[in-house]
Structure formats: C-alpha cells, structure tokens
Design an enzyme around this catalytic site. Structure first.
Site, PDB file in Angstrom:
ATOM      1  N   GLY A  64      90.931  59.666 103.581  1.00 35.42           N
ATOM      2  CA  GLY A  64      90.954  60.880 103.560  1.00 35.42           C
ATOM      3  C   GLY A  64      90.119  61.407 105.129  1.00 35.42           C
ATOM      4  O   GLY A  64      89.585  60.605 105.427  1.00 35.42           O
ATOM      5  N   GLY A 113      91.742  57.400 100.091  1.00 31.56           N
ATOM      6  CA  GLY A 113      92.702  58.547  99.910  1.00 31.56           C
ATOM      7  C   GLY A 113      94.159  57.995  99.945  1.00 31.56           C
ATOM      8  O   GLY A 113      95.090  58.652  99.334  1.00 31.56           O
ATOM      9  N   GLU A 136      84.664  52.994  99.635  1.00 30.79           N
ATOM     10  CA  GLU A 136      84.103  54.134  99.260  1.00 30.79           C
ATOM     11  C   GLU A 136      82.716  53.992  99.215  1.00 30.79           C
ATOM     12  O   GLU A 136      81.691  54.739  99.568  1.00 30.79           O
ATOM     13  CB  GLU A 136      84.465  54.863  97.962  1.00 30.79           C
ATOM     14  CG  GLU A 136      85.860  55.711  98.237  1.00 30.79           C
ATOM     15  CD  GLU A 136      87.187  54.781  98.129  1.00 30.79           C
ATOM     16  OE1 GLU A 136      88.268  55.509  97.872  1.00 30.79           O
ATOM     17  OE2 GLU A 136      86.866  53.326  97.864  1.00 30.79           O
ATOM     18  N   ASP A 144      87.739  56.187  94.184  1.00 33.38           N
ATOM     19  CA  ASP A 144      88.176  57.519  93.400  1.00 33.38           C
ATOM     20  C   ASP A 144      89.878  57.477  93.559  1.00 33.38           C
ATOM     21  O   ASP A 144      90.532  56.488  93.604  1.00 33.38           O
ATOM     22  CB  ASP A 144      87.375  58.750  94.052  1.00 33.38           C
ATOM     23  CG  ASP A 144      87.689  58.904  95.296  1.00 33.38           C
ATOM     24  OD1 ASP A 144      88.199  57.983  96.165  1.00 33.38           O
ATOM     25  OD2 ASP A 144      87.446  60.290  95.758  1.00 33.38           O
TER      26      ASP A 144
END
Length: 346
Positions: A64, A113, A136, A144
């Site tokens: 992301g 992401g 992460e 996630d």
C-alpha cells in the site's frame, strides 16, 4: 485515472495497475476504483471473468502507498488510516467471495496490500520472478489484507514463520504455502491473457501450468514446525535462541528487525483463527482490531519513520527487549465495539 487502467476487453473485466515506477503501490483511490469495477461487473453478463495484472517487470504490487497514512497519523489524525484499512479489507473480502473467476498475474514483488488484491482470487498465476512476502511487522503492523487466513491455513507452523519474519517466498514456496495456484513462465502470459479475454474461460489455465521450482520452505518445514510451535512470541524466540541450525539463525536475524508487539500479535491472531470457525471475514475483522489501533497504540508511525521517512533503519520499538506482556497483545486485539469491521451482506 492515471494509476490504474480499468476496462472490458472481450469477455474479461480488465484491471491493470499502472504505477511501475512506484512498484504499483496501492493508493486509496486505486483501491476504491477496483472495488467499484468489481461491483459493476458482478451482475454484468458481458463479463465472464476478471483479469488483474500490472505494468513493469519488478512488481505486481509492492504494497500500500503509506505516505498519506503517515502524513495524517503523525498529526494525530487516525481517521484516514482507519478508513483506508476498512475499505481495503472490504475489497479483500469482495475479491475472496467473488462469484466469477478472478485471475491475477503476479510478477516480481507481491507484498502487503498487493497480496490483498492478488492472492484472494480463484486463479493466482506466478512466474520465474515472483516473490511474495508479508513484511508488515517491519513497519509496526501485522500481516493483514486477509493474509492471516492464508497464514493460518499454511502447512504446520509455516504461517507463524512467514508472518513474523517477512520471508520472501519464491514461486515454489508460494504454491506450497497456499498463496498461488499455477506456475506459468512469464513469456507465455501475454498470449494467455488474450486467450482468456477471447474465451472468458479460466479453465484453460490448467493446461498451461508448468511444474514450479522446488520449495525451500517445504524442505525446511520440519525445522520451522519445531521452532515456531510455541504459544507466544517469547516461546518462539527462546526456542530459536537455543538452536544451532542455519534456518533458525536466519529467522532470528529477520525477527530482530521487526516490531516485537507486531510479531506477538501476529502469533496470537494465527492461534485464534485456527479451528472450525476460520473464515476470511473473521481474519479481516481480527486484523482490523490491530490496524485500527496501530497508529495510536502500536509501532506503525515509528516503523514508517525509520524505514521510509528518515531511513535510519533504527526504529525505537515498544518492548525492544522482545518481551511482550500478554496484556499488551490483548489490548491490541480486543473487540472494537461499534467501530468493528463490517461487510456488506451478499
């Protein structure tokens, strides 16, 4: 929009990420554009399947775009980040539950992401350059975008290993761990995409699948299982510290860079998820409990500062001695009440 190309070609809904210089990192606007397209195509009889790919050879999507998350969070505004994660997770669930085939072509890096949009579809294609990772914990988050579902389902304790170390999986590893379906040489992808567009038939991928490279993870699984079976992060680190195996030393080296709070919560999430009630939505809801609190109470802003902003690679983590109290983990993962992640009913 300039960062993504969405269109219908033949029988296929086409989504192409077009930020190769930024390794196709996902912005909030890109996330919402994909969400809108998938909802539009869900009931469209002209679209038989969805194909996701990306420009450039370095990455499908390296994660992301966290610049805006940091810029708002450092000012004490946690709302943008919470909205970003909430809507991104809803998109992850939409892809996972999609009623039509979703085919993703994952060259180069697929991280964070990128896993959320690339690894939840029905047909996940990798090639020679593919590297899939969940780094992460190195920026103070937990794996996630629904990745904890795949980590919880991975063989043995491979999920704990991948989630706490951020180990980069090659093509053989990705298939072994459940993050990809077919290995197809990248040179064949353009013709294959044309065939998918013309036919709308995802089943033709099966006949093009080649034998993937051997998986190092599969060979290392007995060692990983032995060292990552502990009830807590402390148990795992203690076991690694008393091992003289190369796999253990490399794992410890990777983990020493990461947020102890994030790693401890990752282990706890996987332990909570395993069992008969394991679902994608449950995984996302648990992840959101952490990310909702990540800026205010976790290590996320410090992780971004050290890795991306100041680039000093010297984050000042909470619990830097790597002894994370159980109460700290419980606080990060306690229910959110009225702020809990919800999904549309399908």
């Amino acid at each position: 929009m300039p960062d993504i190309d969405i269109r219908i070609t033949g029988r296929a809904g086409r989504i192409t990420l077009t930020r190769p210089k930024a390794l196709n990192a996902m912005t909030y606007e890109m996330c919402m554009a994909i969400d809108t397209a998938l909802r539009n195509w869900r009931e469209d009889d002209a679209v038989d399947l969805v194909i996701m790919d990306a420009e450039g050879d370095k990455a499908f999507c390296a994660g992301g775009d966290i610049a805006d998350l940091y810029a708002t969070g450092i000012k004490g505004d946690y709302g943008f980040g919470r909205t970003f994660w909430r809507d991104e997770y809803r998109l992850n669930a939409l892809i996972f539950e999609y009623p039509k085939p979703v085919v993703s072509f994952l060259q180069g890096f697929t991280m964070g992401g990128g896993v959320g949009i690339g690894c939840h579809g029905s047909h996940r294609i990798i090639g020679e350059s593919s590297k899939i990772a969940l780094p992460e914990c190195s920026i103070g988050l937990v794996p996630d975008v629904g990745s904890t579902l795949m980590l919880a389902l991975a063989p043995g304790r491979v999920g704990e290993y991948l989630g706490t170390t951020g180990h980069r999986m090659g093509p053989g590893d990705a298939i072994f761990a459940g993050f990809a379906d077919h290995f197809i040489p990248i040179a064949e992808w353009p013709v294959l995409i044309e065939m998918l567009e013309a036919s709308g038939n995802a089943e033709l991928l099966n006949s093009h699948a080649a034998t993937p490279p051997e998986s190092e993870l599969e060979q290392q699984q007995p060692i990983i299982d032995a060292h990552f079976a502990g009830e807590s992060l402390g148990d795992i680190l203690n076991t690694l510290a008393h091992s003289d195996q190369e796999v253990s030393a490399e794992a410890k080296k990777l983990m020493d860079r990461n947020s102890p709070l994030s790693m401890a919560c990752t282990v706890e999430i996987l332990h909570r998820l395993r069992g008969p009630s394991l679902t994608q939505r449950k995984a996302l809801e648990l992840e959101y409990r952490f990310t909702f609190r990540a800026m205010e109470h976790g290590d996320f802003l410090e992780g971004i500062r050290a890795q991306i902003i100041d680039k000093d690679r010297s984050p000042r983590w909470q619990f830097a001695e790597q002894s994370v109290p159980a109460v700290a983990v419980s606080k990060m993962l306690q229910p959110l009440g009225q702020d809990m992640l919800t999904f549309e009913e399908t």
